[in-house]
Design a protein around this motif. Structure first.
Motif, mmCIF file in Angstrom:
data_model
loop_
_atom_site.group_PDB
_atom_site.id
_atom_site.type_symbol
_atom_site.label_atom_id
_atom_site.label_comp_id
_atom_site.label_asym_id
_atom_site.label_seq_id
_atom_site.Cartn_x
_atom_site.Cartn_y
_atom_site.Cartn_z
ATOM 1 N N LEU A 3 0.860 -1.100 -0.136
ATOM 2 C CA LEU A 3 -0.029 -0.189 -0.040
ATOM 3 C C LEU A 3 0.868 1.232 0.316
ATOM 4 O O LEU A 3 0.737 2.068 -0.758
ATOM 5 C CB LEU A 3 -0.771 0.103 1.211
ATOM 6 N N GLU A 4 1.931 1.165 0.823
ATOM 7 C CA GLU A 4 2.799 2.454 0.792
ATOM 8 C C GLU A 4 3.302 2.883 -0.415
ATOM 9 O O GLU A 4 3.844 3.966 -0.574
ATOM 10 C CB GLU A 4 3.669 2.308 1.983
ATOM 11 N N ASP A 5 3.670 1.826 -1.299
ATOM 12 C CA ASP A 5 4.038 2.246 -2.833
ATOM 13 C C ASP A 5 3.395 3.084 -3.536
ATOM 14 O O ASP A 5 3.810 3.852 -4.542
ATOM 15 C CB ASP A 5 4.139 0.996 -3.591
ATOM 16 N N PHE A 6 2.091 3.614 -3.128
ATOM 17 C CA PHE A 6 0.981 4.335 -3.722
ATOM 18 C C PHE A 6 0.850 5.557 -2.939
ATOM 19 O O PHE A 6 -0.194 6.293 -2.934
ATOM 20 C CB PHE A 6 -0.206 3.640 -4.016
ATOM 21 N N ASN A 7 1.766 6.007 -2.070
ATOM 22 C CA ASN A 7 1.719 7.109 -1.355
ATOM 23 C C ASN A 7 2.428 8.275 -1.578
ATOM 24 O O ASN A 7 3.311 8.096 -2.170
ATOM 25 C CB ASN A 7 2.363 6.871 0.241
ATOM 26 N N PHE A 8 1.898 9.389 -1.508
ATOM 27 C CA PHE A 8 2.621 10.680 -1.829
ATOM 28 C C PHE A 8 2.100 11.747 -0.773
ATOM 29 O O PHE A 8 0.997 11.713 -0.117
ATOM 30 C CB PHE A 8 2.429 10.947 -3.284
#
Length: 341
Positions: A3-8
């Motif tokens: 999930l954290e791969d798609f954080n900004f």
């Protein structure tokens, strides 16, 4: 895939709180999905990227004023009910706040008794099935009492209900707007058709998934809620015709995209169909129908961000988002647009 791969990180002030006056004057970031190249335009200039014979696919669902504020019969405690999905004539799946006050048998009064809802079942994740009682026509009462179900990140009051509808909204049933379509005006659509671009209409009633964040660290474990879609024979023909002639199918919004990908066979041909879809598109997905996508800028760690990453590559998307933040683009439902070509 985490999930954290798609954080900004998004500065709060870039979340658009109000729609701009002229729908088609929003900004447009154009992203080449193969090279990652970025260009900056005004939305109405999208016409320069569309070619004769292309098929532009729009979602003609109409948002219902699905947010009802009422009080519990007997205690007068305030209860908010969000209509999500019609199950039978007068029975709806709803999101109730606060849920603790909505046990089976609880009766809620809206508009001084114009509409009464009774909780008849507790569904998974705290949703409730509510049966409504009223005199007259439900849609008319809802129009009178209901508010537009704006996302929680929009805190300003919406002065004109129509600004949370596309100009081509037709079939009532959505709990949220297909926001990529909010940038189109009737005039722009006419100019696009005059250029020889075919416009195909599909319907997907945007539902519960819009309000539910991804809560699992491994995104493959995320379960999408079902949403109703419909594609008529004539519209499927327009889409398939473009494919057969080597032209592009360009989806307006992630909802149109999910509708097409749900109704396609392995060769990329779209069949006329109606039913429920739970399709979850994330990186690694092989698109069967769409060649391009017009979309808004999405929330961090959302399924919508995963969908656009599947189409253009996660690195390209996160780079484009970084550029959009630097250039002060407006984000989310009332924000600016992106064209992935």
């Amino acid at each position: 895939m985490k999930l954290e791969d798609f954080n900004f990180d998004l500065p709060q002030e870039l979340i658009a709180q109000d729609p701009i006056e002229d729908r088609s004057s929003s900004r447009l970031l154009v992203l080449d999905k193969k090279t990652g190249e970025i260009q900056h335009h005004i939305f109405k200039e999208i016409i320069n990227y569309l070619e004769e014979g292309d098929c532009l696919v729009i979602n003609d669902t109409k948002v219902i004023p699905a947010r009802l504020i009422g009080s519990r019969v007997g205690t007068e405690a305030k209860i908010e009910v969000l209509l999500l999905k019609r199950k039978k004539e007068d029975i709806w799946e709803t999101l109730v706040k606060p849920g603790k006050k909505a046990k089976v048998g609880t009766r809620i009064s809206f508009g001084g008794g114009l509409l009464i809802g009774e909780v008849i079942e507790i569904v998974e994740e705290g949703n409730r099935l509510v049966k409504f009682e009223y005199n007259g026509i439900f849609e008319e009462i809802l129009d009178q009492l209901g508010q537009m179900p704006l996302p929680p990140y929009i805190t300003h009051e919406l002065k004109d209900k129509n600004r949370y509808q596309t100009v081509y909204a037709k079939h009532e049933g959505s709990a949220a707007a297909p926001t990529a379509g909010l940038h189109f005006t009737n005039e722009l659509l006419e100019r696009i058709q005059e250029k020889g671009v075919n416009i195909a209409r599909v319907t997907l009633h945007v539902g519960l998934g819009t309000f539910r964040p991804v809560k699992v660290e491994n995104i493959l474990e995320h379960h999408m809620h079902s949403e109703f879609f419909c594609i008529e024979e004539e519209e499927a023909f327009k889409i398939n015709n473009a494919k057969k002639n080597g032209k592009r199918v360009i989806s307006v919004g992630t909802t149109s995209c999910r509708t097409l990908e749900s109704a396609a066979d392995d060769s990329g041909m779209v069949r006329a169909a109606s039913g429920w879809t739970e399709i979850f598109i994330y990186p690694g997905y092989q698109f069967k129908v769409i060649d391009g996508l017009i979309t808004n800028f999405h929330l961090p760690e959302s399924t919508l961000l995963m969908l656009v990453s599947a189409l253009a590559g996660k690195e390209n998307i996160l780079n484009a988002y970084e550029t959009a933040i630097k250039e002060r683009y407006r984000f989310f439902s009332f924000g600016d647009a992106m064209f992935i070509r």
